[in-house]
Design a protein around this motif. Sequence first.
Motif, PDB file in Angstrom:
ATOM      1  N   ALA A 295      -7.828   5.393   5.888  1.00 13.42           N
ATOM      2  CA  ALA A 295      -7.059   4.153   5.447  1.00 13.42           C
ATOM      3  C   ALA A 295      -5.909   4.458   4.470  1.00 13.42           C
ATOM      4  O   ALA A 295      -6.419   5.380   3.500  1.00 13.42           O
ATOM      5  CB  ALA A 295      -7.737   2.986   5.142  1.00 13.42           C
ATOM      6  N   PHE A 296      -4.760   3.995   4.761  1.00 14.45           N
ATOM      7  CA  PHE A 296      -3.862   4.460   3.655  1.00 14.45           C
ATOM      8  C   PHE A 296      -3.050   3.147   2.829  1.00 14.45           C
ATOM      9  O   PHE A 296      -1.976   3.150   2.709  1.00 14.45           O
ATOM     10  CB  PHE A 296      -2.380   5.331   4.152  1.00 14.45           C
ATOM     11  N   CYS A 297      -4.090   2.210   2.887  1.00 14.92           N
ATOM     12  CA  CYS A 297      -3.523   0.988   2.231  1.00 14.92           C
ATOM     13  C   CYS A 297      -3.259   1.006   0.742  1.00 14.92           C
ATOM     14  O   CYS A 297      -2.366   0.382   0.425  1.00 14.92           O
ATOM     15  CB  CYS A 297      -4.674  -0.223   2.475  1.00 14.92           C
ATOM     16  N   HIS A 298      -3.825   2.174   0.225  1.00 19.38           N
ATOM     17  CA  HIS A 298      -3.353   2.126  -1.575  1.00 19.38           C
ATOM     18  C   HIS A 298      -1.970   2.302  -1.732  1.00 19.38           C
ATOM     19  O   HIS A 298      -1.645   1.986  -2.486  1.00 19.38           O
ATOM     20  CB  HIS A 298      -4.282   3.343  -1.989  1.00 19.38           C
ATOM     21  N   ASP A 299      -1.280   2.821  -0.711  1.00 23.20           N
ATOM     22  CA  ASP A 299       0.168   2.970  -0.972  1.00 23.20           C
ATOM     23  C   ASP A 299       1.096   2.232   0.028  1.00 23.20           C
ATOM     24  O   ASP A 299       2.201   2.336   0.127  1.00 23.20           O
ATOM     25  CB  ASP A 299       0.624   4.647  -0.742  1.00 23.20           C
ATOM     26  N   CYS A 300       0.466   1.359   0.751  1.00 25.24           N
ATOM     27  CA  CYS A 300       1.131   0.392   1.677  1.00 25.24           C
ATOM     28  C   CYS A 300       2.153  -0.338   0.905  1.00 25.24           C
ATOM     29  O   CYS A 300       2.031  -1.543   0.346  1.00 25.24           O
ATOM     30  CB  CYS A 300       0.229  -0.322   2.420  1.00 25.24           C
ATOM     31  N   ASN A 301       3.502  -0.214   1.317  1.00 28.03           N
ATOM     32  CA  ASN A 301       4.684  -0.658   0.728  1.00 28.03           C
ATOM     33  C   ASN A 301       5.596  -1.580   1.712  1.00 28.03           C
ATOM     34  O   ASN A 301       6.823  -1.685   1.617  1.00 28.03           O
ATOM     35  CB  ASN A 301       5.546   0.206  -0.102  1.00 28.03           C
ATOM     36  N   ARG A 302       4.730  -1.838   2.870  1.00 28.17           N
ATOM     37  CA  ARG A 302       5.506  -2.508   3.948  1.00 28.17           C
ATOM     38  C   ARG A 302       5.271  -3.936   4.041  1.00 28.17           C
ATOM     39  O   ARG A 302       4.112  -4.672   4.091  1.00 28.17           O
ATOM     40  CB  ARG A 302       4.881  -1.834   5.253  1.00 28.17           C
ATOM     41  N   ALA A 303       6.288  -4.694   4.478  1.00 22.76           N
ATOM     42  CA  ALA A 303       6.370  -6.179   4.632  1.00 22.76           C
ATOM     43  C   ALA A 303       6.759  -6.074   6.210  1.00 22.76           C
ATOM     44  O   ALA A 303       7.640  -5.227   6.675  1.00 22.76           O
ATOM     45  CB  ALA A 303       7.259  -6.785   3.799  1.00 22.76           C
ATOM     46  N   ARG A 304       6.393  -7.218   6.860  1.00 22.53           N
ATOM     47  CA  ARG A 304       6.700  -7.623   8.080  1.00 22.53           C
ATOM     48  C   ARG A 304       7.178  -8.944   8.395  1.00 22.53           C
ATOM     49  O   ARG A 304       6.720  -9.923   7.921  1.00 22.53           O
ATOM     50  CB  ARG A 304       5.483  -7.453   9.141  1.00 22.53           C
ATOM     51  N   LEU A 305       8.456  -8.847   9.018  1.00 17.61           N
ATOM     52  CA  LEU A 305       9.129 -10.297   9.524  1.00 17.61           C
ATOM     53  C   LEU A 305       8.960 -10.407  11.212  1.00 17.61           C
ATOM     54  O   LEU A 305       9.437  -9.518  11.778  1.00 17.61           O
ATOM     55  CB  LEU A 305      10.489 -10.078   8.977  1.00 17.61           C
ATOM     56  N   MET A 313       2.073 -10.101   5.305  1.00 15.93           N
ATOM     57  CA  MET A 313       1.884  -9.104   4.233  1.00 15.93           C
ATOM     58  C   MET A 313       0.701  -7.752   4.970  1.00 15.93           C
ATOM     59  O   MET A 313       0.911  -6.627   4.273  1.00 15.93           O
ATOM     60  CB  MET A 313       1.223  -9.612   3.063  1.00 15.93           C
ATOM     61  N   CYS A 314       0.580  -7.919   6.065  1.00 13.74           N
ATOM     62  CA  CYS A 314      -0.327  -6.673   6.504  1.00 13.74           C
ATOM     63  C   CYS A 314      -0.295  -6.992   8.070  1.00 13.74           C
ATOM     64  O   CYS A 314      -0.170  -7.757   8.694  1.00 13.74           O
ATOM     65  CB  CYS A 314      -1.806  -7.032   5.880  1.00 13.74           C
ATOM     66  N   LEU A 315      -0.466  -5.765   8.684  1.00 15.40           N
ATOM     67  CA  LEU A 315      -0.595  -5.615  10.288  1.00 15.40           C
ATOM     68  C   LEU A 315      -1.632  -6.341  10.842  1.00 15.40           C
ATOM     69  O   LEU A 315      -1.801  -6.785  11.763  1.00 15.40           O
ATOM     70  CB  LEU A 315      -0.550  -4.034  10.705  1.00 15.40           C
ATOM     71  N   PHE A 316      -2.675  -6.437   9.925  1.00 17.24           N
ATOM     72  CA  PHE A 316      -3.672  -7.143  10.278  1.00 17.24           C
ATOM     73  C   PHE A 316      -4.171  -8.548   9.843  1.00 17.24           C
ATOM     74  O   PHE A 316      -5.250  -9.112   9.674  1.00 17.24           O
ATOM     75  CB  PHE A 316      -5.106  -6.338   9.982  1.00 17.24           C
ATOM     76  N   ALA A 317      -2.892  -9.326   9.469  1.00 18.47           N
ATOM     77  CA  ALA A 317      -2.970 -10.313   8.853  1.00 18.47           C
ATOM     78  C   ALA A 317      -3.195 -11.577   9.867  1.00 18.47           C
ATOM     79  O   ALA A 317      -3.036 -11.400  10.861  1.00 18.47           O
ATOM     80  CB  ALA A 317      -1.650 -10.843   8.219  1.00 18.47           C
ATOM     81  N   GLU A 352       1.752 -11.812  -5.147  1.00 17.11           N
ATOM     82  CA  GLU A 352       0.240 -12.004  -4.877  1.00 17.11           C
ATOM     83  C   GLU A 352      -0.473 -11.436  -3.806  1.00 17.11           C
ATOM     84  O   GLU A 352      -1.577 -11.784  -3.339  1.00 17.11           O
ATOM     85  CB  GLU A 352       0.517 -13.680  -4.471  1.00 17.11           C
ATOM     86  N   ARG A 353       0.459 -10.442  -3.204  1.00 22.93           N
ATOM     87  CA  ARG A 353      -0.456  -9.833  -2.063  1.00 22.93           C
ATOM     88  C   ARG A 353      -1.473  -8.570  -2.339  1.00 22.93           C
ATOM     89  O   ARG A 353      -1.260  -8.365  -3.574  1.00 22.93           O
ATOM     90  CB  ARG A 353       0.878  -8.898  -1.336  1.00 22.93           C
ATOM     91  N   ASP A 354      -2.442  -8.721  -1.959  1.00 25.30           N
ATOM     92  CA  ASP A 354      -3.578  -7.913  -1.996  1.00 25.30           C
ATOM     93  C   ASP A 354      -4.302  -7.197  -0.748  1.00 25.30           C
ATOM     94  O   ASP A 354      -5.446  -6.829  -1.033  1.00 25.30           O
ATOM     95  CB  ASP A 354      -4.706  -8.582  -2.966  1.00 25.30           C
ATOM     96  N   ASP A 355      -3.627  -7.280   0.362  1.00 27.33           N
ATOM     97  CA  ASP A 355      -4.063  -6.778   1.649  1.00 27.33           C
ATOM     98  C   ASP A 355      -4.412  -5.374   1.548  1.00 27.33           C
ATOM     99  O   ASP A 355      -3.690  -4.581   1.051  1.00 27.33           O
ATOM    100  CB  ASP A 355      -3.024  -7.079   2.680  1.00 27.33           C
ATOM    101  N   ARG A 356      -5.517  -5.178   2.290  1.00 22.84           N
ATOM    102  CA  ARG A 356      -5.859  -3.705   2.179  1.00 22.84           C
ATOM    103  C   ARG A 356      -6.932  -3.571   3.697  1.00 22.84           C
ATOM    104  O   ARG A 356      -8.195  -3.136   3.245  1.00 22.84           O
ATOM    105  CB  ARG A 356      -6.392  -2.933   0.917  1.00 22.84           C
ATOM    106  N   TYR A 357      -6.641  -4.243   4.456  1.00 21.67           N
ATOM    107  CA  TYR A 357      -7.675  -4.307   5.563  1.00 21.67           C
ATOM    108  C   TYR A 357      -8.471  -3.314   6.154  1.00 21.67           C
ATOM    109  O   TYR A 357      -9.555  -2.970   6.125  1.00 21.67           O
ATOM    110  CB  TYR A 357      -6.826  -5.223   6.931  1.00 21.67           C
ATOM    111  N   SER A 358      -7.614  -2.125   6.499  1.00 20.21           N
ATOM    112  CA  SER A 358      -8.139  -0.904   6.847  1.00 20.21           C
ATOM    113  C   SER A 358      -9.009  -0.204   5.775  1.00 20.21           C
ATOM    114  O   SER A 358     -10.230   0.255   6.322  1.00 20.21           O
ATOM    115  CB  SER A 358      -6.660   0.061   7.293  1.00 20.21           C
ATOM    116  N   GLU A 359      -8.652  -0.259   4.529  1.00 24.76           N
ATOM    117  CA  GLU A 359      -9.543   0.244   3.880  1.00 24.76           C
ATOM    118  C   GLU A 359     -10.931  -0.425   3.576  1.00 24.76           C
ATOM    119  O   GLU A 359     -12.058   0.131   3.691  1.00 24.76           O
ATOM    120  CB  GLU A 359      -8.954  -0.010   2.130  1.00 24.76           C
TER     121      GLU A 359
END
Length: 382
Positions: A295-305, A313-317, A352-359
């Motif tokens: 998993a590469f959540c530690h560096d995830c700097n992606r938002a999704r619209l 805030m995450c692909l798995f939201a 407020e984001r703290d997503d890290r699903y894959s991790e």
Amino acid sequence: MGETFIPLADLRYAAALPRVPAAHETRPPDGLVADRLGRPLHDLRISVTDRCNFRCSYCMPKEVFDRDYKFLPQSSLLSFEEITRLARIFVAHGVAKLRLTGGEPLLRKHVEVLIAQLATLRTPEGQPLDITLTTNGSLLTRKARALHDAGLKRITVSLDALDDAIFRRMNDVDFPVADVLAGIDAALAAGLAPLKVNMVVKRGTNDHEIVPLARHLRERYAGRVVLRFIEYMDVGATNGWRMDEVLPSAEVRNRLARHFPLEPLDPTARGETAERWRYADGSGEVGFISSVTQAFCHDCNRARLSTEGKLFMCLFASRGHDLRALLRGRRPDGQGYGDEEIAAAIGLLWGERDDRYSELRGAGQAAAGSGERRIEMHYIGG
Ligand code: SF4
């Protein structure tokens, strides 16, 4: 302003109305906003349609997305002007890369008009944005020139097999591989480079295509095309994901290296999803995107619209934040929301984001998510 659940006609995914902080609570965006894990906001993935002309089983299984499936009505989609306005606000927060996705983004009529609008945006330092697009390649032969002329610099094509029968089975609409290969030729001829090809590897379905596809791209394009192998992911709630159908990237790499020796490369930027390797004989580069096993959540700097303006805030939201309501809505005093207010709301959300699903999944905290239904990939783009 408290959190409100919006009873939209489309109840696909719950979305909260973002809180707009009062002026005294905020400061203008400075491009340095960071989330709770210290991750900056650098990439914005923009889904421009939830429709696709393929039915890849790992993303949009035909049994679910059949003739009766109700896609989003045109009226609910963000207009190109709304997308560009939001993109401009995200750029003020530090976004320097835009990726257009879908569904299949080339199905959105006149998408090159949107690209031309986005291409006028500049970072606070005056630099053009890095604008790219992910496509299944089915319409690329027709569209490549117009996309390039509108300002698109590079492109990613999804291609899961070289063998025509396997490819047709995987897209599940009997679409011929030759047309996608021709699309890749057209994109390179139009100047869309570097061109990346993404292959989702599913054990027992297309893993024996790893070497043939790599060989074809090496021989035909001699380094002008970067092939990336993506581990099959448990995105959404409809693809029937099983861990035993995941072929870990380490195994993909070993299989490939037996034919074409590889050497590791350094990442080009923070937050890069692919682990980069090069062919030892100098024939180009390959990448491995290992959301399941590394998993590469530690560096995830992606938002999704999403295509109708929800921020995820995450692909798995499972839940989004309804930015369209701020674009089209009215403040209590009847005025529309200004860019600074929308920027303040986005800054607050990212902070407020703290997503890290894959991790968390990787750590065996399987119920890592909210337990609610996860968003579908065709809706939010990979
Ligand atoms: S699982 Fe979510 S937080 Fe982790 S890398 Fe993917 S999108 Fe980012």
